[in-house]
Design an enzyme around this catalytic site. Structure first.
Site, short mmCIF file in Angstrom:
data_model
loop_
_atom_site.label_atom_id
_atom_site.label_comp_id
_atom_site.label_asym_id
_atom_site.label_seq_id
_atom_site.Cartn_x
_atom_site.Cartn_y
_atom_site.Cartn_z
CE LYS A 163 16.53 -101.94 -45.62
NZ LYS A 163 16.58 -100.47 -45.89
CG ASP A 192 13.83 -98.30 -44.91
OD1 ASP A 192 14.94 -98.09 -44.94
OD2 ASP A 192 13.08 -97.47 -45.54
CD GLU A 217 14.74 -95.41 -42.78
OE1 GLU A 217 14.97 -95.89 -41.71
OE2 GLU A 217 15.88 -95.06 -43.50
CG ASP A 240 16.86 -93.31 -46.45
OD1 ASP A 240 17.29 -94.29 -45.88
OD2 ASP A 240 17.72 -92.57 -47.18
CE LYS A 264 20.65 -95.08 -48.18
NZ LYS A 264 19.20 -94.77 -47.98
CD1 TRP A 319 22.69 -100.28 -41.11
CD2 TRP A 319 23.63 -99.92 -43.17
NE1 TRP A 319 22.61 -101.41 -41.89
CE2 TRP A 319 23.17 -101.19 -43.04
CE3 TRP A 319 24.54 -99.39 -44.04
CZ2 TRP A 319 23.47 -101.88 -44.08
CZ3 TRP A 319 24.63 -100.07 -45.14
CH2 TRP A 319 24.09 -101.46 -45.21
C1 0XW Z 1 19.99 -99.22 -44.36
N1 0XW Z 1 20.49 -98.58 -45.34
C2 0XW Z 1 21.21 -97.21 -44.79
C3 0XW Z 1 21.38 -99.16 -46.14
C4 0XW Z 1 20.76 -99.79 -47.52
O1 0XW Z 1 21.28 -98.95 -48.58
C5 0XW Z 1 19.48 -99.13 -47.40
C6 0XW Z 1 19.35 -97.94 -46.54
C7 0XW Z 1 18.20 -97.40 -45.95
O2 0XW Z 1 18.07 -97.35 -44.77
O3 0XW Z 1 17.45 -97.16 -46.96
MG MG Z 2 16.27 -96.21 -45.32
#
Ligand code: 0XW
Ligand code: MG
Length: 367
Positions: A163, A192, A217, A240, A264, A319
């Protein structure tokens, strides 16, 4: 089959370790669970759990308000006719993608239970079991991030997501270099930013790390900013948050803006929507992950079932938030990471058994 009742539950998911991203620190997220009760006595389970109101448009309050609209409209509908379920939801409201996705997941759970098939087998069969995943390295100091990256690789992880953002880019650059230094051969690194950098910052980070191997990302806030940055980057760009619908995803692929996706399920229409993204990515040789924001065993199982059907060489991993939270809904089959991989729950549907009364009384019921 007919939906005879819909129960909506709320549950706080206590965390056991820290988790942050450029927009916010995650603290005990509040999940929303949907139970579709039917005239066959079978129940289908769905779930959606944003990490909070900042990292995405949907949040617990908006999702529950959307379910207040969708619930009554779905009573009497056949949950096995998932296309018609989506038609009913689209005829009820224009928005509510998250809530609609949770209902979709519950329908697939029922479809599997009726046919005694795992969801992944309804989707064409597992190509991986156990399924690859990735582990997040939260925003921290260069040394601390590198130590965690080392530890995770020792545990068997072969995909790490560092991150970044929310601070001066010099700190991000130092952390990327420190982590990249300990990445072993065969391990993939994603950086990311969760929309945290400006176009200029993304370009500067890429230039300062030009010799390091990683996917960048969602560096910037919008699709347009990412598209601008993409032409100057030395790194593949993964979308994303800006990958909001199939048409945008198709455009990002066809125009070369996206080299991959962090997807997601509940942003894109649940299992049905992620299946379409999976197929588009496979047809265009584009890597994607199969994730959600957060959540318990129900949403985790949905991600793992779809993730199992991805072409392995195009899978960026499925994930799950299990490593950061206390306990499972289903202590036996709730998805968990073992040596960097996740076993697909074995039972029909999502393969998750919800103990009676686990979520307490519903916060809303429709019949
Ligand atoms: C890693 N994730 C899939 C879970 C968190 O909500 C953040 C997200 C991402 O990749 O942004
Ligand atoms: Mg992401």
């Amino acid at each position: 089959m007919k939906i005879t009742q819909i129960d909506v539950f709320a549950k706080n998911l206590p965390m056991v370790s820290g988790y942050n991203m450029s927009s916010s620190t995650v603290g005990d997220p509040d999940t929303t669970v949907v139970a579709l009760r039917t005239d066959t006595k079978l129940t289908g389970w769905g779930e959606i759990c944003p990490t909070g109101p900042l990292p995405q448009v949907e949040h617990a309050g908006s999702i529950r308000a959307d379910l207040d609209l969708l619930g009554p409209a779905l009573i009497g509908a056949d949950p096995l006719r998932i296309g018609l379920i989506h038609d009913v939801m689209a005829a009820t409201m224009d928005g509510g993608q998250g809530a609609r996705s949770a209902v979709d997941i519950a329908c697939w759970d029922l479809l599997g239970k009726v046919h005694n098939e795992r969801v992944c087998d309804l989707l064409g069969g597992a190509r991986m079991d156990p399924v690859s995943t990735y582990h997040v390295v939260p925003i921290g100091t260069p040394d601390g991030s590198a130590q965690l990256a080392e530890q995770l690789q020792e545990e068997g992880h072969t995909k790490l997501q560092l991150k970044s953002g929310g601070r001066h880019i010099d700190e991000d650059i130092d952390a990327v270099h420190a982590v990249a230094k300990v990445i072993r051969p065969g391990v993939d690194l994603f950086v990311d930013c969760n929309r945290g950098w400006t176009v200029g910052e993304a370009i500067q980070v890429s230039r300062a790390c030009r010799d390091l191997k990683f996917d960048m990302e969602q560096p910037c806030a919008t699709y347009a900013e990412c598209a601008t940055a993409r032409t100057h980057l030395h790194h593949p760009l993964v979308l994303d948050e800006s990958a909001t619908d199939l048409a945008t995803i198709a455009r990002a692929i066809s125009t070369g803006v996206a080299d991959g996706f962090g997807m997601k399920l509940t942003r894109i229409g649940g299992i049905s929507g992620m299946r379409a993204v999976r197929d588009l990515c496979e047809a265009s040789n584009t890597p994607t992950s199969c994730d959600d924001s957060w959540g318990g065993d129900i949403i985790a199982a949905a991600c793992v079932h779809v993730g199992a059907t991805l072409t392995p060489r195009l899978s960026r991993g499925a994930w799950i938030s299990a490593p950061y939270q206390a306990g499972h809904y289903d202590e036996e089959h709730g998805p968990r990471i073992v040596s960097g991989m996740i076993a697909v729950p074995p039972g029909p549907g999502l393969g998750i058994t919800i103990p009676e009364g686990l979520f307490g009384p519903p916060i809303a019921s429709f019949s």
